[in-house]
Design a protein around this motif. Structure first.
Motif, PDB file in Angstrom:
ATOM      1  N   THR A 108     -22.323  24.422 -22.899  1.00  0.00           N
ATOM      2  CA  THR A 108     -21.217  23.565 -23.147  1.00  0.00           C
ATOM      3  C   THR A 108     -20.095  23.932 -22.173  1.00  0.00           C
ATOM      4  N   ASP A 109     -20.390  24.578 -21.036  1.00  0.00           N
ATOM      5  CA  ASP A 109     -19.481  25.151 -19.872  1.00  0.00           C
ATOM      6  C   ASP A 109     -19.762  23.947 -18.760  1.00  0.00           C
ATOM      7  N   SER A 110     -20.762  22.823 -19.034  1.00  0.00           N
ATOM      8  CA  SER A 110     -20.950  22.122 -17.548  1.00  0.00           C
ATOM      9  C   SER A 110     -19.995  21.079 -17.441  1.00  0.00           C
ATOM     10  N   ASP A 128     -21.596  26.746 -29.982  1.00  0.00           N
ATOM     11  CA  ASP A 128     -21.673  26.466 -28.371  1.00  0.00           C
ATOM     12  C   ASP A 128     -22.683  26.207 -27.718  1.00  0.00           C
TER      13      ASP A 128
END
Length: 410
Positions: A108-110, A128
Motif C-alpha cells: 500500500t506504499d506504491s 495494509d
C-alpha cells in the motif's frame, strides 16, 4: 510481436506484472487473463507489444482463459507451486486466493496505490496489504435506442422512474417493444440500483446479515416497482422468457427490436459495429433526477506469491498503472480509470451516464467490492426469473431467498 496469445477454453488465467525497478536479467512472464482475445481484446495485444518494446529484457506470454474457467483452472497451479506470474483477477478471486496466501502483497506504499480514491482503497486492501492493482471501473446502465424513441417524439433517455413509465407507454402505443427486462441480468441491475439508492442502511449491512432484505423498505418498494413497470407495459415476461441476457438479448437490442436494455458498457464496442444503430448509454432510471450510475469495479492484475519472476512481474504491473498506458485499455473498454485522475475511455454516447456520475448518482455494484457474497448474485438472478413469470408472488417469497443466501455464506 513476441507475445504469444493462447486461446483455450480449458486453459488460461490472467497475470499482470508491475514495478518501477529495472529488471536486468532476461525474463519471460507467464500472464493469464479473461480478456485479450479477438472477441474482447481490451487493448491487451497493443499494450503488451508496447510494454515489450519499452522493456526488451522481459517477454510476455499471454494465455486467455474465460472468467468462469478461471475458478477451476488456476487454483491447482497456485497450490502446486507452478503458478502464472501475473493473473487477471477480480475481488472475489482476490478474497479467496489472498486469504489462502497464494497472492503476493503489492504493498500500500506504491505510487499507484496512493492515487486510488479512498472508497476503492478500502475495498481492495486489508490490514495494509493489497493483492490487486486495479485496471478499470466500468459502468452498468441503460442502453437506449434513440432512433426508436425518436419515432414517438422522445428526444432524451429517461433517467427517472416516471420518465421511464411514460416512455414505455408511448413506445407500446406505437407497437415498439420498450424494455428488455430479463431475470438473468437486466432486472437484477434495475432492482439492485433502486434498492441500494433508497436504502437507509449501507449495502454492506445487507450483505453481512446485520440488516435483512425482507425487512428493507427500499427493496420491497423495488419489487413493487417491477410490478408497476409491467403494468406500464414496459415488458412482457412471457415474451422474454427465452432471452439469454448474454446472447439473444444483446442481439435483440442491437437488431433494433427493443428500445431499452439495462446492461454493461463493455457492449459499446460491439454495438458500435452495428450499422445504423442510433443509441446512447444512460444511467438506470431511479427516483432521483440523476438516475443511478451502477459502477462495476471489474478487473486488475495480481502476482502469484510463488512466482519465480516477481521483480519482472512488478515491473509489468506498475507499467499498467501509468496513465498513458492505462488509457489504451480504458478506450478499448469504454471504462473509467480506478485512479483519482478522472480519466475515462467512454465515448460521447455515454454522456448521460457520465453526467449521472458527476451529479452523484454513483453506486458501486456490491458484488464487485465484496459488500455482498457471490452466492447471492446467482440467487438474485434465479429468484427474479421466477418472479417475473409470476408477479403474484409475495415480496417475501423473493427477498427471504436473498437473506437465506447471505446466511449460508456467513
Amino acid at each position: 510481436m513476441k507475445t504469444q496469445l493462447k486461446l483455450s477454453t480449458a486453459l488460461s488465467v490472467v497475470a499482470i506484472l508491475s514495478s518501477g525497478a529495472v529488471y536486468a536479467q532476461q525474463a519471460t512472464l507467464d500472464v493469464t487473463a479473461w480478456k485479450g482475445n479477438e472477441a474482447e481484446p481490451a487493448g491487451l495485444p497493443e499494450l503488451i507489444e508496447k510494454f515489450e518494446a519499452e522493456h526488451p529484457e522481459i517477454d510476455v506470454e499471454l494465455s486467455y482463459i474465460g472468467r468462469l474457467d478461471t475458478d477451476t483452472v488456476i487454483p491447482p497451479r497456485l497450490q502446486a507451486g507452478d503458478p502464472p506470474d501475473v493473473m487477471m483477477t477480480d475481488m472475489p478471486l482476490v478474497k479467496i486466493w489472498g486469504d489462502a496466501g497464494l497472492l503476493a502483497d503489492l504493498g500500500t506504499d506504491s505510487e499507484w496505490f496512493a492515487r486510488i480514491p479512498d472508497g476503492l482503497k478500502a475495498s481492495i486492501s486489508s490490514d495494509d496489504a493489497a493483492f490487486i492493482m486495479p485496471l478499470e471501473v466500468i459502468g452498468m446502465g441503460n442502453f437506449v435506442n434513440m432512433g426508436l424513441l425518436g419515432q414517438v417524439g422522445i428526444e432524451e433517455p429517461p433517467t427517472t422512474i416516471e420518465e421511464l413509465k411514460a416512455t414505455c407507454g408511448a413506445l407500446a402505443d406505437a407497437d415498439i417493444n420498450p424494455l428488455i427486462f430479463t431475470g438473468g441480468f437486466s432486472a437484477p441491475l434495475f432492482l439492485i440500483a433502486n434498492g441500494i439508492e433508497g436504502s437507509d442502511v449501507p449495502a454492506s449491512a445487507l450483505g453481512s446479515g446485520d440488516s435483512t432484505f425482507v425487512d428493507s423498505a427500499s427493496f420491497n418498494s423495488g419489487i413493487d416497482l417491477i410490478r408497476e413497470l409491467r403494468e406500464a407495459r414496459c415488458f412482457d415476461p412471457d415474451q422474454q422468457a427465452g432471452l439469454d441476457p448474454w446472447s439473444t438479448a444483446l442481439n435483440e437490442f442491437s437488431g433494433g427490436n427493443f428500445a431499452m436494455m439495462p446492461q454493461g458498457a463493455w457492449n459499446i464496442a460491439s454495438f458500435n459495429e452495428v450499422e445504423g444503430l442510433d443509441y446512447v448509454f444512460a444511467p438506470i432510471p431511479s427516483s432521483k433526477e440523476s438516475g443511478v450510475a451502477l459502477d462495476l469495479f471489474g478487473i486488475g492484475w495480481s502476482i502469484a506469491e510463488r512466482s519465480e519472476n516477481k521483480d519482472a512481474a512488478k515491473v509489468f504491473v506498475d507499467w499498467f498503472a501509468q496513465p498513458e498506458n492505462l488509457q489504451i485499455m480504458l478506450d478499448a473498454e469504454s471504462a473509467y480509470s480506478p485512479f483519482d485522475d478522472g480519466a475515462s475511455g467512454t465515448p460521447d454516447l455515454a454522456a448521460a451516464y457520465d453526467q449521472s456520475r458527476i451529479d452523484g448518482g454513483v453506486i458501486n455494484y456490491p458484488f464487485a467490492v465484496l459488500d455482498w457474497p457471490k452466492a447471492l448474485e446467482s440467487e438474485i438472478w434465479d429468484s427474479l426469473t421466477g418472479f417475473l413469470l409470476d408477479t403474484s408472488k409475495s415480496n417475501s417469497d423473493v427477498l427471504e431467498r436473498w437473506d437465506w443466501a447471505v446466511e449460508d455464506s456467513l
